[in-house]
Design an enzyme around this catalytic site. Structure first.
Site, PDB file in Angstrom:
ATOM      1  N   ALA A 131       0.809  -1.219   0.000  1.00 15.43           N
ATOM      2  CA  ALA A 131       0.000   0.000   0.000  1.00 15.43           C
ATOM      3  C   ALA A 131       0.843   1.270   0.000  1.00 15.43           C
ATOM      4  O   ALA A 131       0.360   2.343  -0.335  1.00 15.43           O
ATOM      5  CB  ALA A 131      -0.930   0.003   1.204  1.00 15.43           C
ATOM      6  N   ALA A 139       6.165  -7.099 -61.534  1.00 14.30           N
ATOM      7  CA  ALA A 139       6.865  -6.093 -60.725  1.00 14.30           C
ATOM      8  C   ALA A 139       6.234  -4.721 -60.935  1.00 14.30           C
ATOM      9  O   ALA A 139       5.830  -4.368 -62.037  1.00 14.30           O
ATOM     10  CB  ALA A 139       8.334  -6.062 -61.112  1.00 14.30           C
ATOM     11  N   ARG A 166       5.589  -8.186 -35.375  1.00 14.30           N
ATOM     12  CA  ARG A 166       4.650  -7.581 -34.429  1.00 14.30           C
ATOM     13  C   ARG A 166       3.603  -8.600 -33.983  1.00 14.30           C
ATOM     14  O   ARG A 166       3.566  -9.721 -34.491  1.00 14.30           O
ATOM     15  CB  ARG A 166       4.022  -6.348 -35.066  1.00 14.30           C
ATOM     16  CG  ARG A 166       5.058  -5.212 -35.241  1.00 14.30           C
ATOM     17  CD  ARG A 166       4.509  -4.085 -36.056  1.00 14.30           C
ATOM     18  NE  ARG A 166       3.212  -3.667 -35.584  1.00 14.30           N
ATOM     19  CZ  ARG A 166       2.309  -3.011 -36.318  1.00 14.30           C
ATOM     20  NH1 ARG A 166       2.583  -2.707 -37.581  1.00 14.30           N
ATOM     21  NH2 ARG A 166       1.156  -2.665 -35.813  1.00 14.30           N
ATOM     22  N   ARG A 194      11.202   6.426  -1.097  1.00 13.50           N
ATOM     23  CA  ARG A 194      12.636   6.442  -1.410  1.00 13.50           C
ATOM     24  C   ARG A 194      12.933   6.123  -2.883  1.00 13.50           C
ATOM     25  O   ARG A 194      14.050   6.284  -3.344  1.00 13.50           O
ATOM     26  CB  ARG A 194      13.376   5.451  -0.478  1.00 13.50           C
ATOM     27  CG  ARG A 194      13.438   5.922   0.966  1.00 13.50           C
ATOM     28  CD  ARG A 194      13.762   4.797   1.929  1.00 13.50           C
ATOM     29  NE  ARG A 194      12.583   3.988   2.257  1.00 13.50           N
ATOM     30  CZ  ARG A 194      12.573   2.984   3.119  1.00 13.50           C
ATOM     31  NH1 ARG A 194      13.685   2.632   3.734  1.00 13.50           N
ATOM     32  NH2 ARG A 194      11.463   2.314   3.369  1.00 13.50           N
TER      33      ARG A 194
HETATM   34  C1  UD1 Z   1      10.218  -3.244   6.792  1.00 13.46           C
HETATM   35  C2  UD1 Z   1      10.301  -3.712   8.245  1.00 13.46           C
HETATM   36  C3  UD1 Z   1      11.766  -3.977   8.607  1.00 13.46           C
HETATM   37  C4  UD1 Z   1      12.348  -4.987   7.636  1.00 13.46           C
HETATM   38  C5  UD1 Z   1      12.141  -4.587   6.188  1.00 13.46           C
HETATM   39  C6  UD1 Z   1      12.513  -5.719   5.276  1.00 13.46           C
HETATM   40  C7  UD1 Z   1       8.466  -2.565   9.410  1.00 13.46           C
HETATM   41  C8  UD1 Z   1       8.096  -1.474  10.315  1.00 13.46           C
HETATM   42  N1  UD1 Z   1       9.765  -2.674   9.106  1.00 13.46           N
HETATM   43  O1  UD1 Z   1      10.910  -2.029   6.702  1.00 13.46           O
HETATM   44  O2  UD1 Z   1      11.867  -4.472   9.931  1.00 13.46           O
HETATM   45  O3  UD1 Z   1      13.720  -5.169   7.912  1.00 13.46           O
HETATM   46  O4  UD1 Z   1      10.760  -4.246   5.936  1.00 13.46           O
HETATM   47  O5  UD1 Z   1      12.538  -5.314   3.947  1.00 13.46           O
HETATM   48  O6  UD1 Z   1       7.618  -3.351   9.019  1.00 13.46           O
HETATM   49  N2  UD1 Z   1       3.280  -0.888   3.565  1.00 13.46           N
HETATM   50  C9  UD1 Z   1       1.900  -0.898   3.580  1.00 13.46           C
HETATM   51  N3  UD1 Z   1       1.233  -0.030   4.398  1.00 13.46           N
HETATM   52  C10 UD1 Z   1       1.882   0.811   5.236  1.00 13.46           C
HETATM   53  C11 UD1 Z   1       3.297   0.807   5.216  1.00 13.46           C
HETATM   54  C12 UD1 Z   1       3.959  -0.043   4.391  1.00 13.46           C
HETATM   55  O7  UD1 Z   1       1.274  -1.659   2.854  1.00 13.46           O
HETATM   56  O8  UD1 Z   1       1.206   1.552   5.960  1.00 13.46           O
HETATM   57  C13 UD1 Z   1       3.984  -1.790   2.667  1.00 13.46           C
HETATM   58  C14 UD1 Z   1       4.914  -1.083   1.697  1.00 13.46           C
HETATM   59  O9  UD1 Z   1       4.222  -0.749   0.506  1.00 13.46           O
HETATM   60  C15 UD1 Z   1       6.005  -2.121   1.456  1.00 13.46           C
HETATM   61  C16 UD1 Z   1       6.017  -2.954   2.714  1.00 13.46           C
HETATM   62  O10 UD1 Z   1       4.808  -2.640   3.405  1.00 13.46           O
HETATM   63  O11 UD1 Z   1       5.731  -2.959   0.346  1.00 13.46           O
HETATM   64  C17 UD1 Z   1       7.193  -2.620   3.614  1.00 13.46           C
HETATM   65  O12 UD1 Z   1       7.231  -1.231   3.866  1.00 13.46           O
HETATM   66  P1  UD1 Z   1       8.585  -0.431   3.804  1.00 13.46           P
HETATM   67  O13 UD1 Z   1       8.302   0.979   4.050  1.00 13.46           O
HETATM   68  O14 UD1 Z   1       9.349  -0.799   2.595  1.00 13.46           O
HETATM   69  O15 UD1 Z   1       9.299  -1.039   5.105  1.00 13.46           O
HETATM   70  P2  UD1 Z   1      10.851  -1.031   5.434  1.00 13.46           P
HETATM   71  O16 UD1 Z   1      11.235   0.309   5.907  1.00 13.46           O
HETATM   72  O17 UD1 Z   1      11.609  -1.609   4.330  1.00 13.46           O
HETATM   73 CA    CA Z   2      11.151  -2.186   2.277  1.00 15.54          CA
END
Ligand code: UD1
Ligand code: CA
Length: 459
Positions: free
Chosen positions: A10, A426, A336, A15
């Protein structure tokens, strides 16, 4: 197996600095989310849920329609990974059993590893189990905190960690198997009093430890698999890992890849033995290639089915087409969608083919456009000939019978039928059907003006 899966997708993926959600970004031309779904669906779960929010339509469009087992859960506001699971509660609350949870940004994960996690979870009768790994660059990940006996006690996120905790190189993969009852009680206790004011899913680990529940940790030795993608750098790094693994697998199976550095093959592509892939070649999507083929250099093929002993030469581009055995394509050919090339045919240089069947042994050797046409067997299309298939409003078909000889620079104005065994002269513009075994000629008489050139020189 009683298993349900929740994939978190979600978030915006801040980043990535993108206007698209992170999980629709592609690796080897395949959206990230489809890698995760591929691995998960191999476990044959009862149901897989994608938690979506930011630009969810783009995600629904990117998910391959081959995944029939997928439902969507909407998380309106992204208040953290724990919150994403909370909003899923009313959808799956009635289900009792194990829930596999993973991030949508983890395309490298293999089904065998997920299976090992689930097996361990069941065997050790755990409330929650998770995958960890040691990595050389732990920055950005949640760190695994262990007690003095070496047992896991909690996970600390990068932003909440002390400088000492930052040195820990064992990280949380974001992949968990959780007992559903424990999940809902534990989630209700999670607070958002941290640096990011988010509900952290990893907090359920500390919760399980505090309430003396079993927690299993599967520490994998190959961290490549579980790397999460947060940045464009990580996207290209993970793409390279998957690319290298795919080439390794193919080379072990007896396929020659001449230049690993410039060969891009998506993991779903199937290739037969003794096929040689030359440099700067891209094989994407749902493509299959038979044995004993030579492909490239400089060739792009997507979603196409190539039989055995086919030679696809320099700088050819094939999209959604079918090529039968012993065919030569190119150099510089463009096939294609729905180009269907029969056995022993030859498609030469600067030829474009669209939505056409080319019969066995037929040849389109030079500078032609063939669109919306059917060519029988043994047809020869002279250089520069074209099917004029479009009148500016509608597309029309051209039907060319067996053994037809189309003279160079013939314009075949569709709809038109060229009967079998006939010839077009042709330079003719053919607007009427041609009977079998006849010659169609549409040309002005040639005039000769004697001595014209000598006269010109005197002037
Ligand atoms: C998360 C973990 C971290 C872990 C890492 C592994 C948490 C708080 N941290 O960090 O411990 O080492 O993944 O890759 O869980 N997402 C939602 N809804 C939200 C927030 C995030 O669906 O409200 C989804 C994001 O779209 C994403 C996934 O959850 O696909 C992980 O979120 P992200 O922000 O990438 O977490 P990290 O900081 O990588
Ligand atoms: Ca992540």
């Amino acid at each position: 197996m009683a298993l349900r899966v929740l994939i978190l997708a979600a978030g915006k993926g801040t980043r990535m600095n993108s206007s698209k959600p992170k999980v629709v970004h592609s690796l080897l031309n395949k959206p990230m989310i489809n890698y995760v779904l591929d691995s998960v669906e191999k476990l044959k779960p009862q149901k897989t849920y994608l938690v979506v929010g930011y630009k969810k339509d783009l995600i629904e469009n990117a998910v391959s329609p081959s995944f029939k087992n997928v439902d969507y859960i909407f998380q309106k506001e992204q208040l953290g990974t724990g919150h994403a699971i909370k909003v899923s509660k009313n959808v799956i609350e009635k289900y009792k059993g194990d829930v596999l949870i993973l991030n949508g940004d983890c395309p490298g994960v293999l089904p065998a590893t997920l299976k090992r996690l689930i097996d361990k979870h069941k065997k050790e009768k755990s409330a929650v189990s998770l995958i960890t790994a040691k990595v050389s660059k732990p920055r950005g990940y949640g760190r695994i905190i262990r007690d003095n006996k070496g047992n896991i006690s909690k996970i600390v996120e990068e932003k909440d960690s002390t400088s000492l905790q930052k040195k820990i190189d064992e990280i949380n993969s974001g992949i968990y198997c959780v007992n559903s009852e424990f999940l809902w009680t534990s989630l209700s206790k999670i607070k958002s009093n941290n640096k990011q004011n988010e509900y952290y899913l990893p907090d359920i680990i500390e919760n399980a430890v505090n309430s003396k529940k079993n927690v299993s940790v599967l520490k994998v030795s190959n961290a490549d698999e579980i790397l999460g993608i947060n940045t464009r750098q990580e996207l290209s790094m993970q793409e390279n890992i998957i690319r290298e693994n795919t080439i390794n697998k193919l080379q072990r199976k007896g396929i020659t890849v001449i230049d690993r550095a410039t060969t891009y093959i998506a993991p779903d592509v199937k290739i037969g033995k003794d096929t040689v892939i030359s440099p700067n070649t891209y094989l994407y999507g749902n493509t299959t290639i038979g044995g004993e083929c030579t492909i490239g250099p400089n060739v792009y093929i997507e979603n196409s089915k190539i039989s055995s002993n086919v030679n696809i030469r320099f700088s050819s581009y094939l999209d959604n087409c079918k090529v039968d055995q012993n065919v030569t394509i190119g150099p510089f050919a463009h096939l294609r969608p729905e180009a269907n090339i029969g056995k022993d045919a030859k498609i030469g240089n600067f030829v474009e083919i669209k939505k056409s069947d080319i019969g066995t042994g037929s040849k389109v050797p030079h500078l032609s456009y063939i669109g919306d046409a059917t060519l029988g067997k043994g047809v020869n299309i002279g250089a520069g000939s074209i099917t004029c298939n479009y009148d500016g409003v509608n597309k029309h078909r051209t039907d060319i019978g067996d053994d037809v000889f189309i003279g160079s620079d013939s314009m075949l104005v569709a709809p038109v039928v060229i009967g079998k065994g006939s010839t077009t002269a042709a330079g003719s513009t053919i607007t009427k059907d041609v009977e079998e075994f006849s010659l169609a000629i549409e040309r002005n008489q040639q005039k000769i003006i004697k001595g014209w050139n000598k006269r010109k020189k005197k002037d």
